[in-house]
Scaffold this motif. Structure first.
Motif, PDB file in Angstrom:
ATOM      1  N   GLY A   1      35.459  36.482  44.929  1.00  0.00           N
ATOM      2  CA  GLY A   1      36.842  36.899  45.185  1.00  0.00           C
ATOM      3  C   GLY A   1      37.781  36.481  44.068  1.00  0.00           C
ATOM      4  O   GLY A   1      38.678  37.231  43.679  1.00  0.00           O
ATOM      5  N   ALA A   2      37.564  35.291  43.518  1.00  0.00           N
ATOM      6  CA  ALA A   2      38.393  34.813  42.412  1.00  0.00           C
ATOM      7  C   ALA A   2      38.154  35.651  41.161  1.00  0.00           C
ATOM      8  O   ALA A   2      39.090  35.921  40.396  1.00  0.00           O
ATOM      9  CB  ALA A   2      38.103  33.346  42.131  1.00  0.00           C
ATOM     10  N   ILE A   3      36.921  36.091  40.967  1.00  0.00           N
ATOM     11  CA  ILE A   3      36.618  36.952  39.816  1.00  0.00           C
ATOM     12  C   ILE A   3      37.334  38.291  39.971  1.00  0.00           C
ATOM     13  O   ILE A   3      37.955  38.789  39.026  1.00  0.00           O
ATOM     14  CB  ILE A   3      35.105  37.158  39.663  1.00  0.00           C
ATOM     15  CG1 ILE A   3      34.431  35.830  39.309  1.00  0.00           C
ATOM     16  CG2 ILE A   3      34.795  38.212  38.602  1.00  0.00           C
ATOM     17  CD1 ILE A   3      32.928  35.869  39.366  1.00  0.00           C
ATOM     18  N   ARG A   4      37.269  38.865  41.174  1.00  0.00           N
ATOM     19  CA  ARG A   4      37.983  40.133  41.416  1.00  0.00           C
ATOM     20  C   ARG A   4      39.477  39.973  41.196  1.00  0.00           C
ATOM     21  O   ARG A   4      40.119  40.831  40.578  1.00  0.00           O
ATOM     22  CB  ARG A   4      37.695  40.634  42.832  1.00  0.00           C
ATOM     23  CG  ARG A   4      36.344  41.282  42.986  1.00  0.00           C
ATOM     24  CD  ARG A   4      36.217  42.012  44.319  1.00  0.00           C
ATOM     25  NE  ARG A   4      36.357  41.101  45.461  1.00  0.00           N
ATOM     26  CZ  ARG A   4      35.357  40.404  45.991  1.00  0.00           C
ATOM     27  NH1 ARG A   4      34.152  40.510  45.506  1.00  0.00           N
ATOM     28  NH2 ARG A   4      35.568  39.606  47.014  1.00  0.00           N
ATOM     29  N   ASP A   5      40.059  38.869  41.688  1.00  0.00           N
ATOM     30  CA  ASP A   5      41.493  38.625  41.501  1.00  0.00           C
ATOM     31  C   ASP A   5      41.839  38.492  40.025  1.00  0.00           C
ATOM     32  O   ASP A   5      42.857  39.005  39.565  1.00  0.00           O
ATOM     33  CB  ASP A   5      41.926  37.361  42.247  1.00  0.00           C
ATOM     34  CG  ASP A   5      41.861  37.516  43.756  1.00  0.00           C
ATOM     35  OD1 ASP A   5      41.759  38.673  44.243  1.00  0.00           O
ATOM     36  OD2 ASP A   5      41.892  36.482  44.450  1.00  0.00           O
ATOM     37  N   TRP A   6      40.985  37.794  39.278  1.00  0.00           N
ATOM     38  CA  TRP A   6      41.198  37.598  37.840  1.00  0.00           C
ATOM     39  C   TRP A   6      41.174  38.941  37.109  1.00  0.00           C
ATOM     40  O   TRP A   6      42.043  39.230  36.296  1.00  0.00           O
ATOM     41  CB  TRP A   6      40.133  36.643  37.297  1.00  0.00           C
ATOM     42  CG  TRP A   6      40.201  36.393  35.839  1.00  0.00           C
ATOM     43  CD1 TRP A   6      41.125  35.654  35.161  1.00  0.00           C
ATOM     44  CD2 TRP A   6      39.288  36.878  34.854  1.00  0.00           C
ATOM     45  NE1 TRP A   6      40.838  35.648  33.821  1.00  0.00           N
ATOM     46  CE2 TRP A   6      39.709  36.396  33.608  1.00  0.00           C
ATOM     47  CE3 TRP A   6      38.148  37.668  34.918  1.00  0.00           C
ATOM     48  CZ2 TRP A   6      39.032  36.680  32.425  1.00  0.00           C
ATOM     49  CZ3 TRP A   6      37.474  37.945  33.747  1.00  0.00           C
ATOM     50  CH2 TRP A   6      37.920  37.460  32.525  1.00  0.00           C
ATOM     51  N   ILE A   7      40.200  39.787  37.455  1.00  0.00           N
ATOM     52  CA  ILE A   7      40.108  41.111  36.835  1.00  0.00           C
ATOM     53  C   ILE A   7      41.321  41.957  37.192  1.00  0.00           C
ATOM     54  O   ILE A   7      41.890  42.645  36.339  1.00  0.00           O
ATOM     55  CB  ILE A   7      38.795  41.813  37.242  1.00  0.00           C
ATOM     56  CG1 ILE A   7      37.609  41.081  36.616  1.00  0.00           C
ATOM     57  CG2 ILE A   7      38.805  43.284  36.834  1.00  0.00           C
ATOM     58  CD1 ILE A   7      36.258  41.542  37.136  1.00  0.00           C
ATOM     59  N   THR A   8      41.753  41.899  38.444  1.00  0.00           N
ATOM     60  CA  THR A   8      42.935  42.647  38.877  1.00  0.00           C
ATOM     61  C   THR A   8      44.168  42.211  38.103  1.00  0.00           C
ATOM     62  O   THR A   8      44.954  43.045  37.647  1.00  0.00           O
ATOM     63  CB  THR A   8      43.166  42.459  40.393  1.00  0.00           C
ATOM     64  OG1 THR A   8      42.021  42.943  41.088  1.00  0.00           O
ATOM     65  CG2 THR A   8      44.411  43.190  40.860  1.00  0.00           C
TER      66      THR A   8
END
Length: 55
Positions: A38-45
């Motif tokens: 989830g943190a990776i997705r947030d970072w990419i977003t």
């Protein structure tokens, strides 16, 4: 490390991001470095939104 494969970057890049504190937040479990999906997705977003705002 799966994050390097996911982002199609060399593993050394992931380590450099961690050292520079510019990549997704990671954490240690014992001697192992882990990343929350989830943190990776947030970072990419965040990166995507920043890129679109600058364009």
């Amino acid at each position: 490390m799966e994050i390097a494969a996911l982002l199609t970057v060399p593993l050394e890049t992931v380590y450099a991001w961690r050292k520079e504190r510019t990549g997704p937040p990671g954490f240690r479990i014992g001697k192992h470095l882990r990343y929350d999906p989830g943190a990776i997705r947030d970072w990419i977003t965040t990166l995507t939104e920043t890129t679109h705002a600058a364009a």
